[in-house]
Design a protein around this motif. Sequence first.
Motif, PDB file in Angstrom:
ATOM      1  N   GLY A  24       0.765  -1.241   0.000  1.00  0.00           N
ATOM      2  CA  GLY A  24       0.000   0.000   0.000  1.00  0.00           C
ATOM      3  C   GLY A  24       0.796   1.290   0.000  1.00  0.00           C
ATOM      4  O   GLY A  24       0.219   2.345   0.253  1.00  0.00           O
ATOM      5  N   LEU A  25       2.090   1.230  -0.295  1.00  0.00           N
ATOM      6  CA  LEU A  25       2.860   2.473  -0.372  1.00  0.00           C
ATOM      7  C   LEU A  25       2.537   3.264  -1.625  1.00  0.00           C
ATOM      8  O   LEU A  25       2.594   4.486  -1.621  1.00  0.00           O
ATOM      9  CB  LEU A  25       4.362   2.181  -0.321  1.00  0.00           C
ATOM     10  CG  LEU A  25       4.946   1.894   1.055  1.00  0.00           C
ATOM     11  CD1 LEU A  25       6.413   1.512   0.944  1.00  0.00           C
ATOM     12  CD2 LEU A  25       4.790   3.089   1.977  1.00  0.00           C
ATOM     13  N   ILE A  26       2.238   2.553  -2.689  1.00  0.00           N
ATOM     14  CA  ILE A  26       1.799   3.200  -3.934  1.00  0.00           C
ATOM     15  C   ILE A  26       0.545   2.482  -4.416  1.00  0.00           C
ATOM     16  O   ILE A  26       0.307   1.324  -4.055  1.00  0.00           O
ATOM     17  CB  ILE A  26       2.888   3.159  -5.033  1.00  0.00           C
ATOM     18  CG1 ILE A  26       3.278   1.725  -5.344  1.00  0.00           C
ATOM     19  CG2 ILE A  26       4.089   3.997  -4.638  1.00  0.00           C
ATOM     20  CD1 ILE A  26       3.985   1.568  -6.662  1.00  0.00           C
ATOM     21  N   ARG A  27      -0.219   3.190  -5.218  1.00  0.00           N
ATOM     22  CA  ARG A  27      -1.449   2.610  -5.759  1.00  0.00           C
ATOM     23  C   ARG A  27      -1.612   3.018  -7.225  1.00  0.00           C
ATOM     24  O   ARG A  27      -2.371   3.947  -7.525  1.00  0.00           O
ATOM     25  CB  ARG A  27      -2.648   3.078  -4.947  1.00  0.00           C
ATOM     26  CG  ARG A  27      -2.677   2.478  -3.562  1.00  0.00           C
ATOM     27  CD  ARG A  27      -3.998   2.762  -2.852  1.00  0.00           C
ATOM     28  NE  ARG A  27      -4.090   1.995  -1.631  1.00  0.00           N
ATOM     29  CZ  ARG A  27      -3.562   2.354  -0.467  1.00  0.00           C
ATOM     30  NH1 ARG A  27      -2.907   3.483  -0.370  1.00  0.00           N
ATOM     31  NH2 ARG A  27      -3.691   1.593   0.596  1.00  0.00           N
ATOM     32  N   PRO A  28      -0.898   2.331  -8.109  1.00  0.00           N
ATOM     33  CA  PRO A  28      -1.027   2.688  -9.522  1.00  0.00           C
ATOM     34  C   PRO A  28      -2.414   2.325 -10.052  1.00  0.00           C
ATOM     35  O   PRO A  28      -3.097   1.453  -9.507  1.00  0.00           O
ATOM     36  CB  PRO A  28       0.059   1.848 -10.196  1.00  0.00           C
ATOM     37  CG  PRO A  28       0.258   0.692  -9.289  1.00  0.00           C
ATOM     38  CD  PRO A  28       0.010   1.208  -7.904  1.00  0.00           C
ATOM     39  N   MET A  29      -2.802   3.010 -11.084  1.00  0.00           N
ATOM     40  CA  MET A  29      -4.074   2.720 -11.741  1.00  0.00           C
ATOM     41  C   MET A  29      -3.942   1.376 -12.459  1.00  0.00           C
ATOM     42  O   MET A  29      -2.832   0.938 -12.767  1.00  0.00           O
ATOM     43  CB  MET A  29      -4.397   3.812 -12.768  1.00  0.00           C
ATOM     44  CG  MET A  29      -4.477   5.210 -12.200  1.00  0.00           C
ATOM     45  SD  MET A  29      -6.065   5.557 -11.484  1.00  0.00           S
ATOM     46  CE  MET A  29      -7.096   5.562 -12.911  1.00  0.00           C
ATOM     47  N   ARG A  30      -5.065   0.750 -12.715  1.00  0.00           N
ATOM     48  CA  ARG A  30      -5.091  -0.495 -13.486  1.00  0.00           C
ATOM     49  C   ARG A  30      -5.956  -0.269 -14.719  1.00  0.00           C
ATOM     50  O   ARG A  30      -7.047   0.270 -14.638  1.00  0.00           O
ATOM     51  CB  ARG A  30      -5.684  -1.649 -12.675  1.00  0.00           C
ATOM     52  CG  ARG A  30      -4.861  -2.091 -11.495  1.00  0.00           C
ATOM     53  CD  ARG A  30      -3.791  -3.052 -11.925  1.00  0.00           C
ATOM     54  NE  ARG A  30      -3.035  -3.543 -10.782  1.00  0.00           N
ATOM     55  CZ  ARG A  30      -2.341  -4.649 -10.804  1.00  0.00           C
ATOM     56  NH1 ARG A  30      -2.316  -5.380 -11.896  1.00  0.00           N
ATOM     57  NH2 ARG A  30      -1.653  -5.016  -9.747  1.00  0.00           N
ATOM     58  N   GLY A  31      -5.419  -0.673 -15.857  1.00  0.00           N
ATOM     59  CA  GLY A  31      -6.183  -0.564 -17.084  1.00  0.00           C
ATOM     60  C   GLY A  31      -7.212  -1.676 -17.183  1.00  0.00           C
ATOM     61  O   GLY A  31      -7.258  -2.583 -16.345  1.00  0.00           O
TER      62      GLY A  31
END
Length: 143
Positions: A24-31
């Motif tokens: 949970g340090l980063i939360r990139p978008m998912r296509g």
Amino acid sequence: MNIGQVAERTRLPPKTIRHYEEIGLIRPMRGDNGYRHFSERDAHDLAFLGRARSLGFTIEECRVLLALYADKGRASADVKRLAQDHLAQIDAKIAELHEMRATLADLVEACAGDHRPDCPILRGLAGEQGRAGDADESPMKVR
């Protein structure tokens, strides 16, 4: 950016980037295809994490640092306190390493390093002092 691009840009391995997402340090978008898509902000946060980790900050300290960085109303005193605490931990580790080195150097110095089986290094590691009959060697004091 995909994970390969952000890894190259931030010089972090993809495995590390996946781990940071998992915790949970980063939360990139998912296509729609399920692939990660990293924004400029994600790349910046990853580079920030890489620099903080290279200075020895723990994952939890990094989590706090990221939150402080994102909080424009933060007090710099909060950041400084965290950095000072970390610096004190580094200083303590350095002192511990100096003690370890001194003890090991004493053990190495006491060892003849010859064909005899007697070994002050092994005795020191075992917590034994010099034995009676070892007239040519002084008892080791482990620091």
